[in-house]
Write a protein that holds these residues in place. Structure first.
Motif, PDB file in Angstrom:
ATOM      1  N   LEU A   1       8.422   8.883  -3.794  1.00 23.95           N
ATOM      2  CA  LEU A   1       7.694   8.073  -4.764  1.00 23.95           C
ATOM      3  C   LEU A   1       6.515   8.856  -5.330  1.00 23.95           C
ATOM      4  O   LEU A   1       5.971   9.747  -4.664  1.00 23.95           O
ATOM      5  N   ASP A   2       6.118   8.502  -6.555  1.00 27.62           N
ATOM      6  CA  ASP A   2       4.911   9.117  -7.103  1.00 27.62           C
ATOM      7  C   ASP A   2       3.696   8.430  -6.496  1.00 27.62           C
ATOM      8  O   ASP A   2       3.799   7.409  -5.815  1.00 27.62           O
ATOM      9  N   VAL A   3       2.516   8.991  -6.746  1.00 28.73           N
ATOM     10  CA  VAL A   3       1.300   8.508  -6.097  1.00 28.73           C
ATOM     11  C   VAL A   3       1.025   7.054  -6.455  1.00 28.73           C
ATOM     12  O   VAL A   3       0.770   6.215  -5.579  1.00 28.73           O
ATOM     13  N   ALA A   4       1.090   6.714  -7.741  1.00 27.61           N
ATOM     14  CA  ALA A   4       0.808   5.339  -8.161  1.00 27.61           C
ATOM     15  C   ALA A   4       1.833   4.374  -7.569  1.00 27.61           C
ATOM     16  O   ALA A   4       1.478   3.275  -7.117  1.00 27.61           O
ATOM     17  N   GLY A   5       3.101   4.777  -7.544  1.00 23.28           N
ATOM     18  CA  GLY A   5       4.148   3.911  -7.016  1.00 23.28           C
ATOM     19  C   GLY A   5       3.989   3.653  -5.533  1.00 23.28           C
ATOM     20  O   GLY A   5       4.178   2.519  -5.066  1.00 23.28           O
ATOM     21  N   ALA A   6       3.634   4.694  -4.767  1.00 23.86           N
ATOM     22  CA  ALA A   6       3.445   4.519  -3.328  1.00 23.86           C
ATOM     23  C   ALA A   6       2.254   3.616  -3.048  1.00 23.86           C
ATOM     24  O   ALA A   6       2.308   2.737  -2.178  1.00 23.86           O
ATOM     25  N   GLY A   7       1.161   3.820  -3.792  1.00 30.43           N
ATOM     26  CA  GLY A   7      -0.011   2.984  -3.598  1.00 30.43           C
ATOM     27  C   GLY A   7       0.277   1.526  -3.905  1.00 30.43           C
ATOM     28  O   GLY A   7      -0.116   0.619  -3.161  1.00 30.43           O
ATOM     29  N   TYR A   8       0.986   1.286  -5.005  1.00 28.12           N
ATOM     30  CA  TYR A   8       1.316  -0.085  -5.401  1.00 28.12           C
ATOM     31  C   TYR A   8       2.236  -0.724  -4.355  1.00 28.12           C
ATOM     32  O   TYR A   8       2.071  -1.907  -4.020  1.00 28.12           O
ATOM     33  N   ARG A   9       3.187   0.027  -3.829  1.00 26.13           N
ATOM     34  CA  ARG A   9       4.149  -0.517  -2.864  1.00 26.13           C
ATOM     35  C   ARG A   9       3.448  -1.029  -1.591  1.00 26.13           C
ATOM     36  O   ARG A   9       3.890  -2.011  -0.997  1.00 26.13           O
ATOM     37  N   VAL A  10       2.358  -0.363  -1.190  1.00 26.72           N
ATOM     38  CA  VAL A  10       1.693  -0.767   0.054  1.00 26.72           C
ATOM     39  C   VAL A  10       0.517  -1.712  -0.183  1.00 26.72           C
ATOM     40  O   VAL A  10      -0.189  -2.071   0.759  1.00 26.72           O
ATOM     41  N   GLY A  11       0.302  -2.118  -1.446  1.00 24.38           N
ATOM     42  CA  GLY A  11      -0.689  -3.153  -1.686  1.00 24.38           C
ATOM     43  C   GLY A  11      -1.914  -2.760  -2.482  1.00 24.38           C
ATOM     44  O   GLY A  11      -2.810  -3.585  -2.685  1.00 24.38           O
ATOM     45  N   TYR A  12      -1.976  -1.499  -2.949  1.00 26.28           N
ATOM     46  CA  TYR A  12      -3.125  -1.074  -3.758  1.00 26.28           C
ATOM     47  C   TYR A  12      -2.858  -1.374  -5.230  1.00 26.28           C
ATOM     48  O   TYR A  12      -1.829  -0.975  -5.777  1.00 26.28           O
ATOM     49  N   GLU A  13      -3.796  -2.048  -5.852  1.00 28.06           N
ATOM     50  CA  GLU A  13      -3.675  -2.307  -7.288  1.00 28.06           C
ATOM     51  C   GLU A  13      -4.339  -1.207  -8.110  1.00 28.06           C
ATOM     52  O   GLU A  13      -3.992  -1.015  -9.278  1.00 28.06           O
ATOM     53  N   SER A  14      -5.278  -0.485  -7.497  1.00 27.75           N
ATOM     54  CA  SER A  14      -6.000   0.579  -8.195  1.00 27.75           C
ATOM     55  C   SER A  14      -5.547   1.943  -7.690  1.00 27.75           C
ATOM     56  O   SER A  14      -5.778   2.287  -6.524  1.00 27.75           O
TER      57      SER A  14
END
Length: 305
Positions: A265-278
């Motif tokens: 996954l790309d950085v934004a996608g991985a962050g979003y998947r685990v609950g980060y909106e920013s």
């Protein structure tokens, strides 16, 4: 001269030497190895390792050769063949082999702990004689000849497969009994017996492990655990060394790292998947946790691999 020391230490040395031979016979190269006894696992490492972040499940971790360090939040636990580590609740821990070589590889044994078996043992034997206080869900204890002898008898059964079904449950029960009657036995008692505060904290831990990507509301988590918000916060930190929010953050970042490395996954996608909106907040917290930005960390790990 202390005559008890004269008698005990040679036994420990002999037990350890035999365990080294038995583990080496099955762990013939670096890696992790399952055995015919389901809760029993072997590990081998031929050189000091990088710091590996992972989720430790309840287990007894015993080193027969080498040394290792475990980091729980800002606490460090070093253990070796003279000391064993017990994890009584699920915890995000960073582990690192710090002493190993091709001639003397790190050799470890992990025995998974089932709280239900501890609860059954308590029901059968009663809590009489339990020592220690309920506190951190991870501790290091000095090895003794009795526990090492029991572990050796369990490992020896791998050489006689027909005896495993009958004798392994007896050895496993004895190992649980030895830990329960040890200096930190109350910590195992607390996680196994319903309605203790520590057992209620484990409900919160289990919920976070399943729902780490969801927004965390302490009041709801406290209600689920049947504790007040202040008591949950106090007891949760006593058991895990972290607040519920810090624990959740560890879970999120470990899972994001796995997604980046294993699933691409790309950085934004991985962050979003685990609950980060920013994405920027995710990158900042990831960098603080692992020492560099997500993209650089993934590149470094792939090169290392």
């Amino acid at each position: 001269m202390d005559m008890s020391t004269t008698h005990v230490l040679p036994d420990i040395d002999a037990y350890r030497a035999e365990l080294v031979r038995l583990v080496m016979r099955r762990a013939t190269e670096p890696g992790a190895f399952e055995t015919a006894i389901a809760p029993l696992h072997f590990f081998r490492c031929d050189s000091p390792s990088d710091l590996i972040h992972t989720l430790y499940q309840p287990a007894l971790c015993l080193i027969v050769q080498g040394r290792k360090e475990a980091r729980l939040w800002d606490e460090r636990y070093v253990y070796d063949p003279l000391n064993y580590l017990v994890v009584s609740v699920t915890l995000p821990v960073a582990g690192q082999v710090i002493e190993a070589s091709p001639d003397a590889p790190y050799l470890g044994i992990r025995l998974d702990i089932d709280p239900a078996e501890i609860a059954q043992l308590i029901a059968d034997t009663g809590p009489v004689g339990l020592s220690g206080e309920s506190s951190r869900g991870l501790f290091v204890e000095r090895i003794d000849a009795t526990l090492l002898d029991t572990m050796l008898r369990l490992v020896r059964l791998l050489d006689t497969p027909r005896d495993i079904a009958m004798l392994a449950p007896l050895a496993l029960r004895e190992l649980h009994y030895r830990m329960l009657r040890g200096r930190h036995g109350r910590r195992l008692y607390e996680i196994a017996v319903a309605d203790t505060q520590t057992h209620r904290v484990t409900r919160a831990i289990e919920w976070l492990n399943r729902h780490y990507a969801k927004p965390l509301r302490i009041e709801e988590l406290a209600r689920l655990s049947n504790l007040s918000s202040s008591t949950l916060h106090h007891r949760f930190k006593a058991v895990t060394a972290m607040s519920p929010l810090q624990y959740q953050k560890q879970l999120r970042l470990q899972e994001a790292r796995r997604l980046l490395i294993n699933e691409g996954l790309d950085v934004a996608g991985a962050g979003y998947r685990v609950g980060y909106e920013s994405p920027s907040q995710f990158s900042r917290e990831y960098s603080r946790q692992f020492g560099c930005a997500p993209s650089k960390d993934v590149e470094r790990l792939r090169q290392s691999a």
